[in-house]
Enzyme design. Structure first.
Site, PDB file in Angstrom:
ATOM      1  N   SER A  43       0.830  -1.211   0.000  1.00  0.00           N
ATOM      2  CA  SER A  43       0.000   0.000   0.000  1.00  0.00           C
ATOM      3  C   SER A  43       0.864   1.261   0.000  1.00  0.00           C
ATOM      4  O   SER A  43       0.411   2.327  -0.406  1.00  0.00           O
ATOM      5  CB  SER A  43      -0.943   0.005   1.207  1.00  0.00           C
ATOM      6  OG  SER A  43      -0.200  -0.043   2.411  1.00  0.00           O
ATOM      7  N   HIS A  44       2.112   1.156   0.456  1.00  0.00           N
ATOM      8  CA  HIS A  44       2.973   2.346   0.539  1.00  0.00           C
ATOM      9  C   HIS A  44       4.290   2.163  -0.205  1.00  0.00           C
ATOM     10  O   HIS A  44       5.279   2.819   0.114  1.00  0.00           O
ATOM     11  CB  HIS A  44       3.174   2.746   2.007  1.00  0.00           C
ATOM     12  CG  HIS A  44       1.918   3.331   2.569  1.00  0.00           C
ATOM     13  ND1 HIS A  44       0.841   2.543   2.938  1.00  0.00           N
ATOM     14  CD2 HIS A  44       1.524   4.611   2.747  1.00  0.00           C
ATOM     15  CE1 HIS A  44      -0.141   3.319   3.344  1.00  0.00           C
ATOM     16  NE2 HIS A  44       0.236   4.576   3.237  1.00  0.00           N
ATOM     17  N   ASP A 184      -4.536   1.058   1.083  1.00  0.00           N
ATOM     18  CA  ASP A 184      -5.194  -0.224   0.815  1.00  0.00           C
ATOM     19  C   ASP A 184      -6.493  -0.024   0.050  1.00  0.00           C
ATOM     20  O   ASP A 184      -6.865  -0.840  -0.792  1.00  0.00           O
ATOM     21  CB  ASP A 184      -5.455  -0.979   2.128  1.00  0.00           C
ATOM     22  CG  ASP A 184      -4.240  -1.795   2.564  1.00  0.00           C
ATOM     23  OD1 ASP A 184      -3.431  -2.166   1.681  1.00  0.00           O
ATOM     24  OD2 ASP A 184      -4.098  -2.062   3.768  1.00  0.00           O
TER      25      ASP A 184
HETATM   26  P1  NDP Z   1      -1.975  -3.282   8.790  1.00  0.00           P
HETATM   27  O1  NDP Z   1      -3.348  -3.506   9.291  1.00  0.00           O
HETATM   28  O2  NDP Z   1      -1.588  -3.877   7.504  1.00  0.00           O
HETATM   29  O3  NDP Z   1      -0.929  -3.803   9.872  1.00  0.00           O
HETATM   30  C1  NDP Z   1      -0.920  -3.250  11.161  1.00  0.00           C
HETATM   31  C2  NDP Z   1       0.155  -3.887  12.014  1.00  0.00           C
HETATM   32  O4  NDP Z   1      -0.313  -5.168  12.447  1.00  0.00           O
HETATM   33  C3  NDP Z   1       1.481  -4.134  11.293  1.00  0.00           C
HETATM   34  O5  NDP Z   1       2.524  -3.789  12.148  1.00  0.00           O
HETATM   35  C4  NDP Z   1       1.455  -5.622  10.997  1.00  0.00           C
HETATM   36  O6  NDP Z   1       2.738  -6.206  11.004  1.00  0.00           O
HETATM   37  C5  NDP Z   1       0.689  -6.144  12.187  1.00  0.00           C
HETATM   38  N1  NDP Z   1       0.014  -7.399  11.896  1.00  0.00           N
HETATM   39  C6  NDP Z   1      -0.904  -7.633  10.924  1.00  0.00           C
HETATM   40  N2  NDP Z   1      -1.329  -8.896  10.981  1.00  0.00           N
HETATM   41  C7  NDP Z   1      -0.655  -9.474  12.001  1.00  0.00           C
HETATM   42  C8  NDP Z   1      -0.660 -10.782  12.567  1.00  0.00           C
HETATM   43  N3  NDP Z   1      -1.452 -11.746  12.087  1.00  0.00           N
HETATM   44  N4  NDP Z   1       0.142 -11.037  13.611  1.00  0.00           N
HETATM   45  C9  NDP Z   1       0.941 -10.075  14.101  1.00  0.00           C
HETATM   46  N5  NDP Z   1       0.993  -8.815  13.605  1.00  0.00           N
HETATM   47  C10 NDP Z   1       0.201  -8.525  12.571  1.00  0.00           C
HETATM   48  O7  NDP Z   1      -1.665  -1.708   8.781  1.00  0.00           O
HETATM   49  P2  NDP Z   1      -2.591  -0.546   8.257  1.00  0.00           P
HETATM   50  O8  NDP Z   1      -3.362  -1.018   7.083  1.00  0.00           O
HETATM   51  O9  NDP Z   1      -3.334   0.056   9.390  1.00  0.00           O
HETATM   52  O10 NDP Z   1      -1.496   0.498   7.757  1.00  0.00           O
HETATM   53  C11 NDP Z   1      -0.717   0.178   6.617  1.00  0.00           C
HETATM   54  C12 NDP Z   1       0.367   1.203   6.432  1.00  0.00           C
HETATM   55  O11 NDP Z   1      -0.190   2.451   6.055  1.00  0.00           O
HETATM   56  C13 NDP Z   1       1.238   1.479   7.636  1.00  0.00           C
HETATM   57  O12 NDP Z   1       2.573   1.244   7.254  1.00  0.00           O
HETATM   58  C14 NDP Z   1       1.028   2.966   7.913  1.00  0.00           C
HETATM   59  O13 NDP Z   1       2.182   3.648   8.373  1.00  0.00           O
HETATM   60  C15 NDP Z   1       0.648   3.474   6.547  1.00  0.00           C
HETATM   61  N6  NDP Z   1      -0.077   4.734   6.585  1.00  0.00           N
HETATM   62  C16 NDP Z   1       0.606   5.872   6.236  1.00  0.00           C
HETATM   63  C17 NDP Z   1      -0.036   7.084   6.229  1.00  0.00           C
HETATM   64  C18 NDP Z   1       0.709   8.323   5.875  1.00  0.00           C
HETATM   65  O14 NDP Z   1       0.101   9.381   5.778  1.00  0.00           O
HETATM   66  N7  NDP Z   1       2.016   8.297   5.705  1.00  0.00           N
HETATM   67  C19 NDP Z   1      -1.463   7.206   6.576  1.00  0.00           C
HETATM   68  C20 NDP Z   1      -2.060   5.961   6.998  1.00  0.00           C
HETATM   69  C21 NDP Z   1      -1.390   4.774   6.981  1.00  0.00           C
HETATM   70  P3  NDP Z   1       3.556  -6.417   9.632  1.00  0.00           P
HETATM   71  O15 NDP Z   1       4.174  -5.075   9.355  1.00  0.00           O
HETATM   72  O16 NDP Z   1       4.530  -7.475   9.950  1.00  0.00           O
HETATM   73  O17 NDP Z   1       2.576  -6.827   8.586  1.00  0.00           O
END
Ligand code: NDP
Length: 334
Positions: A43-44, A184
């Site tokens: 997504s990023h 996403d």
């Molecule tokens: P996700 O829901 O994909 O993941 C959230 C966290 O949960 C991650 O650290 C992920 O680890 C962890 N995780 C997910 N599944 C499991 C599991 N089964 N067991 C253990 N840990 C788990 O994140 P979001 O969709 O909320 O966000 C995605 C990205 O978007 C982020 O990187 C965020 O910084 C970015 N974002 C950036 C913005 C900006 O303005 N710059 C604005 C909004 C979001 P893992 O990394 O290992 O998958």
């Protein structure tokens, strides 16, 4: 097709430079984009590149910005990013904030007038690799409706936390305040798919599973109901009220054609465990992790990314032919 990490980084750097980013800044931003692609944070990753270029082309972001650092106390650092990308400001400030945290035990950095369009984990994983506990947050343009409101005011405001481990890579989690990140939603839209229930609302505030209805005038919902809204509120306070950045509703990018990045802020807290639990700290972390594994947790946040990283370092990064053609075209070679 597979492309080696370094080769992809050079190609993305070239593309960013052709759209007005200085060479030093282009290489910093490129590393962040490629790191996300390498680790499977799609997504990023490359998907975001067109947004960076669009913001640069529109004149909304200053590709030549030079960040200015203001030390306000032994553990307080204010950074004005000069309307440039947040990663560039962080790279400039990292040695200062790291040494402040080592000296004082903890240090806070706020960055204003900056554009963050990436995942947050690349910002803090290196600090945890150096033994520091790190917490960061970023605000974005208004994108969620929260706390019973009928209009979006708060951003999808992401937050990330990194914790060092004993002889292992850090535990790092990174998540948006919304149920689903905007990135996403864009991926679902590009794949002509549908969102899960209760992720977003359309421009009339009605629940929708249509990603385009969310993107075009609709809004996202905070994760965990009021609790996600509370976190998004806290992040606006720490970045924009404390750090002097624009609130999401003040960002102004919505009225500039082509401006896709938010002019907003970042908050970073670093803690040196040597000044607190000292040597016992890492043992305590391992004790907690061991209990989690014992209770059935197989995957900690970041584990999957590290695994994907190992594969990408060995085999290169999978880039779709259409994306590769786009990169070659934008770099002036195709
Ligand atoms: P996700 O829901 O994909 O993941 C959230 C966290 O949960 C991650 O650290 C992920 O680890 C962890 N995780 C997910 N599944 C499991 C599991 N089964 N067991 C253990 N840990 C788990 O994140 P979001 O969709 O909320 O966000 C995605 C990205 O978007 C982020 O990187 C965020 O910084 C970015 N974002 C950036 C913005 C900006 O303005 N710059 C604005 C909004 C979001 P893992 O990394 O290992 O998958």
């Amino acid at each position: 097709m597979k492309i080696a990490i370094e080769a992809l980084t050079e190609l993305v750097t070239l593309v960013l430079m052709r759209h007005g980013l200085s060479e030093g800044s282009a290489s910093i931003v490129s590393r962040t984009i490629v790191a996300a692609e390498r680790d499977g944070s799609r997504s990023h990753g490359l998907q975001r590149l067109a947004g960076y270029l669009s913001s640069l082309d529109s004149g909304w972001v200053n590709g030549r910005a030079i960040p200015i650092l203001h030390e306000r106390g032994s553990g307080a650092l204010e950074v004005d990013a000069g309307n440039g990308f947040a990663q560039v400001a962080l790279e400039h400030a990292a040695p200062t904030i790291r040494s402040m945290a080592n000296h004082a035990g903890c240090a806070v950095m706020t960055t204003r007038n900056s554009h963050h369009f990436a995942a947050l984990w690349p910002d803090i994983e290196p600090f945890a690799g150096d033994g520091l506990v790190a917490l960061t947050m970023v605000n974005t343009r208004s994108r969620i409706v929260a706390w019973g409101g009928t209009r979006k005011v708060l951003g999808t405001n992401p937050m990330a936390f990194a914790c060092p481990r004993k002889a292992r890579p850090p535990v790092v989690w990174d998540q948006a305040s919304s149920i689903m990140s905007q990135g996403d939603v864009l991926l679902v839209s590009a794949a002509k798919g549908q969102l899960p229930d209760k992720v977003g609302v359309d421009a009339q505030g009605q629940p929708t599973v249509d990603p385009d209805a969310v993107l075009e005038g609709g809004a996202l919902l905070p994760f965990g109901g009021v609790k996600g809204g509370s976190l998004a509120f806290m992040i606006e306070i720490l970045t924009a009220a404390l750090g002097g950045a624009r609130f999401g509703f003040e960002d102004g990018s919505g009225s500039i054609p082509g401006a896709l990045t938010s002019n907003a802020g970042q908050f970073l807290l670093l803690i040196d465990p040597q000044k607190f639990g000292g040597a016992a700290f890492l043992d305590r972390v391992e004790r907690l992790v061991a209990h989690l594994h014992d209770a059935g947790t197989a995957r900690l946040p970041a584990d999957l990314r590290y695994e994907r990283r190992r594969v990408a370092e060995r085999d290169g990064i999978d880039v779709a032919p259409a994306m590769h053609a786009y990169l070659e075209r934008e770099a002036g070679g195709g």
